[in-house]
Scaffold this motif. Sequence first.
Motif, mmCIF file in Angstrom:
data_model
loop_
_atom_site.group_PDB
_atom_site.id
_atom_site.type_symbol
_atom_site.label_atom_id
_atom_site.label_comp_id
_atom_site.label_asym_id
_atom_site.label_seq_id
_atom_site.Cartn_x
_atom_site.Cartn_y
_atom_site.Cartn_z
ATOM 1 N N PRO A 43 45.893 47.247 41.515
ATOM 2 C CA PRO A 43 46.333 46.178 42.396
ATOM 3 C C PRO A 43 46.893 45.018 41.645
ATOM 4 C CG PRO A 43 44.340 46.961 43.108
ATOM 5 C CD PRO A 43 44.629 47.887 41.786
ATOM 6 N N LEU A 44 46.307 44.766 40.233
ATOM 7 C CA LEU A 44 46.608 43.745 39.507
ATOM 8 C C LEU A 44 48.235 44.052 38.771
ATOM 9 C CD1 LEU A 44 44.979 41.301 38.446
ATOM 10 C CD2 LEU A 44 44.769 42.570 36.297
ATOM 11 N N ARG A 45 48.747 45.130 38.517
ATOM 12 C CA ARG A 45 49.780 45.684 38.341
ATOM 13 C C ARG A 45 51.029 45.284 39.223
ATOM 14 N NH1 ARG A 45 49.540 48.012 33.066
ATOM 15 N NH2 ARG A 45 47.277 48.876 32.722
ATOM 16 N N GLU A 46 50.412 45.501 40.319
ATOM 17 C CA GLU A 46 51.284 45.174 41.488
ATOM 18 C C GLU A 46 51.599 43.782 41.928
ATOM 19 O OE1 GLU A 46 49.760 47.265 44.986
ATOM 20 O OE2 GLU A 46 50.040 49.353 44.041
ATOM 21 N N PHE A 47 50.356 43.050 41.703
ATOM 22 C CA PHE A 47 50.658 41.576 41.668
ATOM 23 C C PHE A 47 51.449 41.071 40.485
ATOM 24 C CE2 PHE A 47 48.978 37.296 40.686
ATOM 25 C CZ PHE A 47 49.293 36.685 41.693
ATOM 26 N N GLU A 200 49.896 31.407 53.342
ATOM 27 C CA GLU A 200 49.921 33.002 53.753
ATOM 28 C C GLU A 200 50.971 33.956 53.229
ATOM 29 O OE1 GLU A 200 50.620 32.862 58.066
ATOM 30 O OE2 GLU A 200 48.744 31.965 58.410
ATOM 31 N N ALA A 201 52.067 33.173 52.391
ATOM 32 C CA ALA A 201 52.957 33.930 51.820
ATOM 33 C C ALA A 201 52.510 34.386 50.650
ATOM 34 C CB ALA A 201 54.136 33.050 51.600
ATOM 35 N N GLY A 202 51.508 34.277 50.101
ATOM 36 C CA GLY A 202 50.594 34.832 48.671
ATOM 37 C C GLY A 202 49.936 35.957 49.048
ATOM 38 N N VAL A 203 50.270 36.831 50.306
ATOM 39 C CA VAL A 203 49.380 37.859 50.622
ATOM 40 C C VAL A 203 49.458 39.148 49.337
ATOM 41 C CG1 VAL A 203 49.864 38.017 52.824
ATOM 42 C CG2 VAL A 203 51.533 39.066 51.578
ATOM 43 N N ALA A 204 50.184 38.766 48.291
ATOM 44 C CA ALA A 204 50.588 39.784 47.401
ATOM 45 C C ALA A 204 49.007 39.973 46.607
ATOM 46 C CB ALA A 204 51.546 39.698 46.263
ATOM 47 N N PHE A 205 48.350 38.695 46.345
ATOM 48 C CA PHE A 205 46.939 38.671 45.883
ATOM 49 C C PHE A 205 45.715 39.246 46.435
ATOM 50 C CE2 PHE A 205 43.552 36.111 43.601
ATOM 51 C CZ PHE A 205 43.758 36.619 42.385
ATOM 52 N N ALA A 206 46.108 39.418 47.687
ATOM 53 C CA ALA A 206 45.026 39.993 48.689
ATOM 54 C C ALA A 206 44.495 41.309 48.019
ATOM 55 C CB ALA A 206 45.359 40.027 49.864
ATOM 56 N N GLY A 207 45.300 42.212 47.369
ATOM 57 C CA GLY A 207 44.766 43.353 46.928
ATOM 58 C C GLY A 207 43.977 43.082 45.625
ATOM 59 N N VAL A 208 44.368 42.236 44.777
ATOM 60 C CA VAL A 208 43.435 41.859 43.496
ATOM 61 C C VAL A 208 42.201 41.329 44.368
ATOM 62 C CG1 VAL A 208 43.323 40.346 41.575
ATOM 63 C CG2 VAL A 208 45.572 41.370 42.326
ATOM 64 N N ALA A 210 40.492 42.009 47.014
ATOM 65 C CA ALA A 210 39.869 43.150 47.580
ATOM 66 C C ALA A 210 39.244 44.049 46.273
ATOM 67 C CB ALA A 210 40.717 44.069 48.226
ATOM 68 N N ALA A 211 39.702 44.175 45.014
ATOM 69 C CA ALA A 211 39.412 44.920 43.965
ATOM 70 C C ALA A 211 38.006 44.354 43.353
ATOM 71 C CB ALA A 211 40.297 45.014 43.091
ATOM 72 N N GLY A 212 37.729 43.004 43.842
ATOM 73 C CA GLY A 212 36.396 42.442 43.506
ATOM 74 C C GLY A 212 36.485 41.606 42.130
ATOM 75 N N GLY A 213 37.581 41.718 41.066
ATOM 76 C CA GLY A 213 37.556 40.712 40.202
ATOM 77 C C GLY A 213 36.554 41.239 39.046
ATOM 78 N N PRO A 214 36.168 40.210 38.110
ATOM 79 C CA PRO A 214 37.015 38.784 37.922
ATOM 80 C C PRO A 214 38.427 38.989 37.407
ATOM 81 C CG PRO A 214 35.399 38.982 36.488
ATOM 82 C CD PRO A 214 35.210 40.364 37.058
ATOM 83 N N ASP A 215 39.375 38.397 37.998
ATOM 84 C CA ASP A 215 40.808 38.362 37.648
ATOM 85 C C ASP A 215 41.275 36.821 37.702
ATOM 86 O OD1 ASP A 215 41.097 41.087 37.218
ATOM 87 O OD2 ASP A 215 40.723 41.157 39.536
ATOM 88 N N ARG A 216 42.236 36.486 36.824
ATOM 89 C CA ARG A 216 42.698 35.216 36.782
ATOM 90 C C ARG A 216 44.132 35.149 36.655
ATOM 91 N NH1 ARG A 216 38.467 34.509 38.468
ATOM 92 N NH2 ARG A 216 36.653 33.101 37.951
ATOM 93 N N LEU A 217 44.905 34.370 37.273
ATOM 94 C CA LEU A 217 46.255 34.253 37.071
ATOM 95 C C LEU A 217 46.389 32.670 36.149
ATOM 96 C CD1 LEU A 217 49.379 34.712 36.807
ATOM 97 C CD2 LEU A 217 49.487 33.600 39.166
ATOM 98 N N LEU A 218 46.716 32.781 34.785
ATOM 99 C CA LEU A 218 46.820 31.535 33.953
ATOM 100 C C LEU A 218 47.936 31.390 33.904
ATOM 101 C CD1 LEU A 218 44.262 33.125 31.130
ATOM 102 C CD2 LEU A 218 43.907 31.795 33.258
ATOM 103 N N GLY A 219 48.081 29.763 34.139
ATOM 104 C CA GLY A 219 49.461 28.958 33.832
ATOM 105 C C GLY A 219 49.942 28.920 32.193
ATOM 106 N N THR A 220 50.963 28.366 32.353
ATOM 107 C CA THR A 220 51.715 28.004 30.879
ATOM 108 C C THR A 220 50.697 27.356 30.036
ATOM 109 O OG1 THR A 220 52.784 26.330 31.775
ATOM 110 C CG2 THR A 220 54.039 28.428 31.840
ATOM 111 N N ASN A 221 49.783 26.259 30.707
ATOM 112 C CA ASN A 221 48.852 25.737 29.598
ATOM 113 C C ASN A 221 47.412 26.278 29.647
ATOM 114 O OD1 ASN A 221 48.237 25.425 32.409
ATOM 115 N ND2 ASN A 221 48.199 22.857 32.337
ATOM 116 N N GLY A 222 47.496 27.883 30.191
ATOM 117 C CA GLY A 222 46.305 28.281 30.141
ATOM 118 C C GLY A 222 45.435 28.071 31.181
ATOM 119 N N ALA A 223 45.693 27.178 32.250
ATOM 120 C CA ALA A 223 44.824 26.866 33.193
ATOM 121 C C ALA A 223 44.976 27.932 34.348
ATOM 122 C CB ALA A 223 45.197 25.426 33.933
ATOM 123 N N SER A 224 44.150 27.856 35.109
ATOM 124 C CA SER A 224 43.782 28.963 36.108
ATOM 125 C C SER A 224 44.583 28.818 37.408
ATOM 126 C CB SER A 224 42.093 29.467 36.691
ATOM 127 O OG SER A 224 42.232 30.516 37.549
#
Length: 538
Positions: A43-47, A200-208, A210-224
């Motif tokens: 799910p993370l790779r799909e995201f 609601e447009a960000g449904v792509a993250f729903a699979g991540v 559901a996987a339980g984490g912990p997972d983070r999308l980090l921005g260009t400055n390293g912030a989550s």
Amino acid sequence: MKSNRLPQLTLALLLAVAACVVLGGAWLARRAETVRVPRDRAPLREFAATIEEQAQQLEELYASHLRAIADRVDLRNAAGSREACERIIGIRQLSVLHATGDSAADQHVLAMKPPPGEKWPEPALRDQPQSGLPRPVRRLPESAILTARAERAGWIDRPGQPLVFWQRREFENVALVFVIDRAQVATAIDEWFRAWLASEAGVAFAGVVAAGGPDRLLGTNGASLVAAGPAPAQPERPDFLLPLRARLGTWQLASWDRHETRTSYHTPTLAAAAALGVFTALLGLAVAAQQRRAAALAAQRVSFVNRVSHELRTPLTNILLNLDLAAETLAATGEPPRRLALVREEAGRLGRLIDNVLTFSRHEQGKLRADPHACIPASVIAAVVEQFAPSFHRRALTVRRTGDATTPCLLDADALAQILANLLSNVEKYVPGGAVEIASTLADGALAITVADEGPGIAARDAERIFRPFERLNSRVNEGASGTGLGLAIARDLAASMGGTLRLLPSARGAAFELRVPAPRATGPEILPDTGPSAKTA
């Protein structure tokens, strides 16, 4: 009472030690190991593919805005060009470069101000002659911009240099060059991603999620920008880090594996601790059982002594009573009662011995208690001295009494009589002759009695030893003297039960004992003149 509780205390102590041994062994045998459990990151790779697709679309959208400005801007209106550039995030400056090579005709419009003390280089298609103050120039690939007929717009992205977007205007034979502030554009995209993923447009993250984490999308400055699952332990590094690179910025998907703590125990250590704990517990049971048997045996001995003493007291009382009656009868008929007096004296000694045994028994059982009542100390002293008069007369011992303890006070007369009897019994045994002085004083609610003799005395080193039970000093003076060694020990115990003290005083000649006990003044019923020790001390 204390002896009855001793087995319980011993057992509790050893059982506590056994528990501590077992717990300590378990702690030493414990082996805790934290292991990493890999996760399924499909799910993370799909995201990640979705984020890259969105970044590409945002890049195309941004390029379309730049193309629109390049097509519509009026090159003769610098203010209008600046205003058009300011409406788009991230444009530093717009340069109009002429293909004819006339660099003097090139135009440069700043859409934002550079930091204080810094100058941004001006784009140029070819080397330019410098006149006046030198200025920084960025040379762009002329062939790529002017002669590449296949494309009329494109990006120039070189490491260490600002991002550039260019577009030709064929009919005017010029190229419009936009210098882009990549960090500013990336920050704007971060905010867009944050809002998009929250909608609601960000449904792509729903699979991540559901996987339980912990997972983070980090921005260009390293912030989550968005997170799934609990926060990872800091400063723990991600177990999986996937960079998402695009022209307008770089994002990262960080993921952590689950960690499990697996506990095992070192079997030999655990077995040794358990065996030692069981041994300690069994030892506690054995010791407690032995103490119970010893306590029971001691109780049987004490009970036997009590029974024997009471059995002896009954006929002794009858003997004393009949002796008194016989003495009175013989005195009335004129016959001398001397031998009956000797029999009575020995019976009195036997009575004192029984009293000492009973008192020692009560002390061992913790039942030795004072019973104060109104009495006159002088009467008690006189009664005890009278008991020893015949014996002292035969031994050439003279008793001198001093003091004025004739005020009624609250005392245990029986205990006082027994203490004095034991002190005088020692004089009877060990002093061959001379004077015995008994001094008594009543002052400040306390009674002080001193018994001093002219015998061989007692060494200072033995001042405490003589008060121990069954302790007798070995010397030629007491050689042949009978006794149980309980007299002084019982006397001190009785003094303590009355709240007082009994001690040996330093003396240049003979032995001197001092008794001090509380004796508050009696304010109750009338005190009878013959108040003294009861018949049991006779």
